[in-house]
Design an enzyme around this catalytic site. Structure first.
Site, PDB file in Angstrom:
ATOM      1  N   LYS A 235       0.829  -1.203   0.000  1.00  0.00           N
ATOM      2  CA  LYS A 235       0.000   0.000   0.000  1.00  0.00           C
ATOM      3  C   LYS A 235       0.863   1.252   0.000  1.00  0.00           C
ATOM      4  CE  LYS A 235      -3.885  -1.828   2.724  1.00  0.00           C
ATOM      5  NZ  LYS A 235      -4.955  -1.598   1.748  1.00  0.00           N
TER       6      LYS A 235
ATOM      7  N   ARG B 255     -10.349 -11.430   1.844  1.00  0.00           N
ATOM      8  CA  ARG B 255     -11.212 -12.449   1.241  1.00  0.00           C
ATOM      9  C   ARG B 255     -10.539 -13.816   1.256  1.00  0.00           C
ATOM     10  NH1 ARG B 255     -11.647  -8.963  -4.152  1.00  0.00           N
ATOM     11  NH2 ARG B 255     -11.504  -7.384  -2.515  1.00  0.00           N
TER      12      ARG B 255
ATOM     13  N   ASP C  12      -7.552  -3.318  10.757  1.00  0.00           N
ATOM     14  CA  ASP C  12      -8.075  -4.265   9.767  1.00  0.00           C
ATOM     15  C   ASP C  12      -8.560  -5.570  10.425  1.00  0.00           C
ATOM     16  OD1 ASP C  12      -8.762  -4.548   7.103  1.00  0.00           O
ATOM     17  OD2 ASP C  12      -6.865  -5.500   6.531  1.00  0.00           O
TER      18      ASP C  12
HETATM   19  N1  BES Z   1      -8.057  -3.744   4.437  1.00  0.00           N
HETATM   20  C1  BES Z   1      -8.229  -3.319   3.102  1.00  0.00           C
HETATM   21  C2  BES Z   1      -9.512  -2.549   2.869  1.00  0.00           C
HETATM   22  C3  BES Z   1      -9.680  -1.247   3.599  1.00  0.00           C
HETATM   23  C4  BES Z   1      -9.489  -0.046   2.938  1.00  0.00           C
HETATM   24  C5  BES Z   1     -10.110  -1.218   4.894  1.00  0.00           C
HETATM   25  C6  BES Z   1      -9.689   1.136   3.597  1.00  0.00           C
HETATM   26  C7  BES Z   1     -10.306  -0.024   5.564  1.00  0.00           C
HETATM   27  C8  BES Z   1     -10.101   1.158   4.892  1.00  0.00           C
HETATM   28  C9  BES Z   1      -8.265  -4.533   2.164  1.00  0.00           C
HETATM   29  O1  BES Z   1      -7.502  -5.615   2.552  1.00  0.00           O
HETATM   30  C10 BES Z   1      -7.723  -4.074   0.849  1.00  0.00           C
HETATM   31  O2  BES Z   1      -6.609  -3.664   0.811  1.00  0.00           O
HETATM   32  N2  BES Z   1      -8.540  -4.140  -0.185  1.00  0.00           N
HETATM   33  C11 BES Z   1      -8.149  -3.724  -1.485  1.00  0.00           C
HETATM   34  C12 BES Z   1      -8.775  -4.659  -2.492  1.00  0.00           C
HETATM   35  C13 BES Z   1      -8.256  -4.469  -3.880  1.00  0.00           C
HETATM   36  C14 BES Z   1      -6.816  -4.899  -3.969  1.00  0.00           C
HETATM   37  C15 BES Z   1      -9.117  -5.272  -4.818  1.00  0.00           C
HETATM   38  C16 BES Z   1      -8.627  -2.288  -1.697  1.00  0.00           C
HETATM   39  O3  BES Z   1      -9.710  -1.956  -1.266  1.00  0.00           O
HETATM   40  O4  BES Z   1      -7.888  -1.525  -2.288  1.00  0.00           O
HETATM   41 ZN    ZN Z   2      -7.204  -5.811   4.620  1.00  0.00          ZN
HETATM   42 ZN    ZN Z   3      -5.487  -5.486   1.942  1.00  0.00          ZN
END
Ligand code: BES
Ligand code: ZN
Ligand code: ZN
Length: 527
Positions: free
Chosen positions: A278, A352, A289
């Site tokens: 990230k 997921r 998370d």
């Molecule tokens: N934990 C994150 C989602 C998240 C984002 C939680 C903002 C709280 C606030 C999750 O694991 C994630 O990174 N999801 C990705 C999915 C993508 C790679 C399809 C996302 O949302 O960018």
């Molecule tokens: Zn996550």
């Molecule tokens: Zn993630």
């Protein structure tokens, strides 16, 4: 904090601040304790209303000195807003406003005069207690004491019973204490940093919850996960030096063997994204998370303490998501517990993956009546719904109707997104059965839901994406900024509405059932 119900008259109670809740209307409530109190105060409350100096707008406040006219030296007026906009959440908010104002004043005791009206006293007691205890929440553990700044002396909150409301109010207070304690525990877990809250810590917390209730707790370690073939959870965990944990909590009142309701919570104790790392900005927030997992721990604790009469199982797959040399890479293929193979396109879609194994475990081990999962799954749900509603998807309309009604009643609202068949086609993989993300950025939250759907078979299932609601950047009446503890009040409300029968004897060691609030109006029957 002690919350108690007292029979004292408002003008006689010996506390530092007496709190009076007033609606946004021109007159004081007729034939009420408030009217009597105003007579003792020679019409000063009325004066404030008449002059417009106090409007009664929701969460507005005025502090009066009582100059010996009544026992308490101060009266705090707190607005409840317009009568036709009244709902139970107004009481939570106003109570939090009162409690936090009292804390700012540095006083040690307050008494609340519960407003009279159409709401049942048990609900009034619960809402006032929840509001105060949730509103007063802070996490002080990681701050060294700063002298003076912190004059938190508040120790006692009393609710004043009138007529024959005492027992019902007490019941509501007890329910409110149980629920607020569960929510504040979840907030502590989500607000605390990843160097303290790792999967082993979460597992230990679950054991502690079980030790103080009649819940059973079992934790699978890496060997246990291998035995069950949890290749997706193990795949995510392999990038971290911290071992993963798979937490199983069971509430089986009077030894119930019926198909349980299974709650599943995402327990990623820090999400760096892994190899698909990230951006640095706000990455620190990813300590939260595991908020779905925290909500499951809190809900299980609350259900046990409330003496919930049905069998419920809580599952929390927990891991860090970090990018060491052994970490899962884009293109890697993992085998889930269900036997399905998953191509990992993006290692940041890890929630997921760990949920896939937890859902398959639920289906195979428990043959559940239904499954609800909670997960901070996608940034896309923040784009779609912001922080005002949790995204909801699922396969069972009756359950979703129930959760929607519970969301309205608990002020933890949910909003449905569709799971049309066509979305599932977008996660077909060229090399494995499915892949963990689709090719574009479209419908990101739904793609997450469509992925999870692959692992629930025909078990009635609902997915709650709490990525937008688990965290707040602004202070709200009873939700200080940071972790909100979302999901617990929602689930307790929904699950209690599923219980048709009156209280049954509680399991050995469990508390007797704390009578449920009157039913909310679920718009559909169970299937
Ligand atoms: N934990 C994150 C989602 C998240 C984002 C939680 C903002 C709280 C606030 C999750 O694991 C994630 O990174 N999801 C990705 C999915 C993508 C790679 C399809 C996302 O949302 O960018
Ligand atoms: Zn996550
Ligand atoms: Zn993630």
């Amino acid at each position: 904090m002690q919350v108690a119900v007292k029979r004292d008259k408002p003008e006689q109670v010996a506390v530092d601040v007496l709190v009076v809740f007033l609606r946004q209307e021109k007159s004081l409530p007729p034939k009420s304790a408030v009217l009597q109190l105003d007579a003792r105060l020679v019409g000063r409350m009325r004066d404030y209303l008449d002059s417009g100096d106090f409007s009664g707008a929701l969460n507005s406040t005025v502090l009066l000195r009582t100059n010996g006219k009544i026992q308490a030296p101060r009266v705090l007026l707190v607005g409840l807003g317009k009568p036709d906009a009244f709902k139970i959440d107004v009481l939570r908010q106003a109570s939090a406003t009162a409690a936090t104002a009292a804390r700012r004043l540095g006083v040690s005791s307050v008494a609340l005069v519960p407003p009279t009206g159409d709401v049942a006293p048990v609900e009034v007691g619960q809402a006032l207690t929840e509001g105060a205890l949730l509103g007063l929440y802070t996490l002080k553990k990681f701050k060294t004491a700063t002298d003076n700044e912190d004059k938190d002396n508040l120790r006692e909150i009393a609710l004043l019973a009138h007529g024959n409301t005492q027992r019902a109010l007490e019941n509501g207070v007890q329910r409110g204490q149980i629920i607020a304690a569960a929510v504040n525990m979840a907030r502590d877990l989500s607000n605390s940093p990843g160097n303290e809250i790792n999967p082993s810590y979460l597992a230990q917390q679950a054991q502690e919850v079980a030790a103080k209730t009649a819940l059973r707790c079992h934790v699978l370690d890496v060997d246990g996960m291998r035995e069950h073939g949890m290749g997706c959870l193990l795949g995510v965990a392999q990038g971290s030096d911290q071992p993963p944990a798979f937490i199983i909590l069971e509430h089986a009142p009077h030894g119930a063997k019926e198909p349980p309701i299974v709650l599943v919570g995402k327990g990623i104790t820090f999400d760096s994204g892994g190899i698909s790392i990230k951006p640095a900005a706000n990455m620190e927030d990813m300590k939260m998370d595991m908020s779905g997992g925290a909500a499951v721990l809190g809900t299980m604790q609350a259900l046990a303490q409330l003496g919930y009469p049905r069998r419920v199982v809580g599952l929390v797959p927990s891991s860090e998501n970090l990018p060491n040399g052994k970490a899962v890479k884009p293109g890697d293929i993992l085998r889930a517990m269900s036997g399905k193979t998953v191509e990992v396109i993006n290692t940041d879609a890890e929630g997921r993956l760990i949920l896939a194994d937890a859902l398959a475990y639920a289906v195979q081990e428990f043959k559940p009546a239904c499954i609800v999962d909670l997960a901070t799954l996608t940034g896309a749900v923040v784009v779609a719904l912001g922080s005002q509603a949790t995204g909801m998807m699922g396969t069972d309309k009756a359950m979703m109707d129930r959760l929607r009604a519970a969301g309205d009643a608990s002020a933890e609202r949910v909003w449905e997104l569709p799971l049309f068949e066509e979305y599932s086609k977008q996660i077909k993989s060229d090399f494995a059965d499915i892949k963990n993300v689709s090719s574009g950025r479209e419908a990101g939250s739904i793609i997450g839901g469509a992925f999870l759907k692959e692992f629930v078979g025909d078990t009635p299932w609902v997915h709650l994406d709490i990525a937008g609601t688990a965290w707040t950047r602004e202070n709200r009446a009873y939700i200080p900024k940071g972790a909100t503890g979302v999901g617990i009040r929602l689930l307790v409300t929904a699950l209690e509405d599923m219980v048709e029968e009156p209280a049954q004897p509680a399991a050995k060691g469990a508390r007797p059932r704390v009578a449920a609030r009157p039913k909310t109006t679920a718009t559909a029957k169970t299937s």
